[in-house]
Motif scaffolding. Sequence first.
Motif, short mmCIF file in Angstrom:
data_model
loop_
_atom_site.label_atom_id
_atom_site.label_comp_id
_atom_site.label_asym_id
_atom_site.label_seq_id
_atom_site.Cartn_x
_atom_site.Cartn_y
_atom_site.Cartn_z
N UNK A 254 0.83 -1.20 0.00
CA UNK A 254 0.00 0.00 0.00
C UNK A 254 0.87 1.26 0.00
N UNK A 255 2.03 1.21 0.66
CA UNK A 255 2.93 2.37 0.64
C UNK A 255 3.41 2.66 -0.77
N UNK A 256 3.74 1.60 -1.50
CA UNK A 256 4.17 1.76 -2.89
C UNK A 256 3.07 2.36 -3.76
N UNK A 257 1.84 1.88 -3.51
CA UNK A 257 0.68 2.39 -4.26
C UNK A 257 0.47 3.88 -3.99
N UNK A 258 0.45 4.24 -2.71
CA UNK A 258 0.18 5.64 -2.32
C UNK A 258 1.26 6.56 -2.87
N UNK A 259 2.52 6.19 -2.67
CA UNK A 259 3.62 7.05 -3.11
C UNK A 259 3.68 7.13 -4.64
N UNK A 260 3.27 6.06 -5.33
CA UNK A 260 3.25 6.10 -6.79
C UNK A 260 2.20 7.09 -7.29
N UNK A 261 1.02 7.07 -6.67
CA UNK A 261 -0.04 8.02 -7.05
C UNK A 261 0.39 9.45 -6.73
N UNK A 262 1.04 9.64 -5.57
CA UNK A 262 1.56 10.97 -5.22
C UNK A 262 2.58 11.43 -6.25
N UNK A 263 3.44 10.50 -6.70
CA UNK A 263 4.45 10.83 -7.72
C UNK A 263 3.79 11.21 -9.05
N UNK A 264 2.71 10.52 -9.38
CA UNK A 264 1.97 10.86 -10.61
C UNK A 264 1.39 12.26 -10.50
N UNK A 265 0.83 12.58 -9.33
CA UNK A 265 0.28 13.93 -9.12
C UNK A 265 1.38 14.98 -9.22
N UNK A 266 2.55 14.69 -8.64
CA UNK A 266 3.68 15.64 -8.72
C UNK A 266 4.17 15.79 -10.15
N UNK A 267 4.10 14.70 -10.93
CA UNK A 267 4.50 14.78 -12.34
C UNK A 267 3.58 15.73 -13.10
N UNK A 268 2.29 15.64 -12.83
CA UNK A 268 1.35 16.55 -13.49
C UNK A 268 1.59 17.99 -13.03
N UNK A 269 1.84 18.17 -11.74
CA UNK A 269 2.16 19.51 -11.23
C UNK A 269 3.42 20.05 -11.88
N UNK A 270 4.42 19.17 -12.09
CA UNK A 270 5.67 19.59 -12.74
C UNK A 270 5.41 20.13 -14.14
N UNK A 271 4.58 19.43 -14.91
CA UNK A 271 4.29 19.88 -16.28
C UNK A 271 3.50 21.20 -16.26
N UNK A 272 2.64 21.38 -15.27
CA UNK A 272 1.91 22.64 -15.15
C UNK A 272 2.88 23.79 -14.85
N UNK A 273 3.81 23.55 -13.91
CA UNK A 273 4.82 24.57 -13.58
C UNK A 273 5.71 24.84 -14.78
N UNK A 274 6.06 23.78 -15.52
CA UNK A 274 6.88 23.94 -16.73
C UNK A 274 6.18 24.82 -17.75
N UNK A 275 4.88 24.62 -17.92
CA UNK A 275 4.11 25.45 -18.86
C UNK A 275 4.10 26.91 -18.41
N UNK A 276 4.00 27.14 -17.10
CA UNK A 276 4.02 28.51 -16.58
C UNK A 276 5.37 29.16 -16.82
N UNK A 277 6.46 28.41 -16.57
CA UNK A 277 7.82 28.94 -16.79
C UNK A 277 8.05 29.26 -18.26
N UNK A 278 7.60 28.36 -19.14
CA UNK A 278 7.74 28.61 -20.59
C UNK A 278 6.97 29.87 -20.98
#
Length: 414
Positions: free
Chosen positions: A230-254
């Motif tokens: 379950x820890x792997x599952x939770x942290x994987x979903x959190x990582x997916x959310x952070x990946x999406x946040x990263x692309x949003x921040x990248x779009x803002x920086x661009x």
Amino acid sequence: MNKFWPTFNLTYMQKVKSKSFIIMTAIFMIFIFALSNVDKIIDLFDNSSKTVAIQTDNDMIYNVLEKQYKQSDDIKKVEKVSLEKGKKGVKDKKYKRLVQVNVKGEKVDGTIYEKGSVSESEKMRLQSTLSQMQSSLTAQKLNLSEDDLKTLNTPSDVKTEEIKSSDEKQTSDINPKVQALNTAVVYIIIFLSFFIAINYANQIGSEIATEKTTRVIEMIITSVKPSIHVSAKILAIIAVAFTQIFFIILAIVISIFAFDLKGLFESAGVEYGPETTRIIIYGAVYLILGVISYISLAAILGALTSRIEDLAQSMMPVTFVSLGAFYIAIFSISNPDTMLVKVTSFIPLLSPMVMLLRTTSETTPEWHLILGIVISVITSIVLLVFAAKTYRGSVLTYEKGIIKNLKNALNITK
């Protein structure tokens, strides 16, 4: 830990390669790029004329109006025309509007002709200008000097001074244009926090509940500890959310470096200031903590769900709490110093959104914002630990109802 990474990688890659993730991330990035160029997009589709026609026999009035309209961003040209030509030009969309001004003695009257309805702001602007001219003509008739006229038109000076307590920030008032941008930034981050938190909370809840109700987990736990799984599952979903946040921040920086945002800010009447950077930093921190908290809570509720049909009902606490935080923040965005905002900003799960709102207020002490981060960090850690403990105890329990499953899970893990 050697069994943690296969589960983490499988869940993470499965989510980031899904069509929903790619489409939603692309939509967010396109929206940011479009928002950064909204002034250019409006100009591209705006076929209306940017010329104002003025009809008046008084050269002084024409010169004043010409100078005023040329200072406006949406007007490129001013022409002096006859009444008939002006009306025909408005009808044929050659002119944006026709302004007719008549002078009778000291009385100055104006009429605005437009293809559609005339905005109240445009009417008030012309009325203010003509009133000043009328005052000048009256002053000339009464042989008043410019100083006398200036004295008559000078409004009374009313000052304001705010008395702050010793624990509140003693800072000068923020520029209204900067404050407007700060409010917009907070609004956008709150919206993102709500959307991302709800989206990924539902994903982790569904993921865990599906494994449990289909009895797949009974085979998984023969080779992997439930807490590690379950820890792997939770942290994987959190990582997916952070990946999406990263692309949003990248779009803002661009957008910041690739597009000219200065013109956009000027047309929107906003201005970037040092406080904006501070709010963005706090916003990123609260966004991350909020996502972790809601995903962890959803994992707990998903583990306590015995039937996939009950998942929507089980996830209601996440929905209600996130909606509560969202609505408190949005409806209080124009007044972040209410008692409701101050109290709820220290409540776990509500704090990430509501405390972010308080960053726009000058009266919010810095230690309140830091305490909000501490509360959110502690809440995230407690929920993560409790999620692992609950999952370990409830993974093989199939009682109907969340409360019964929770009791059984806690009894098993004792």
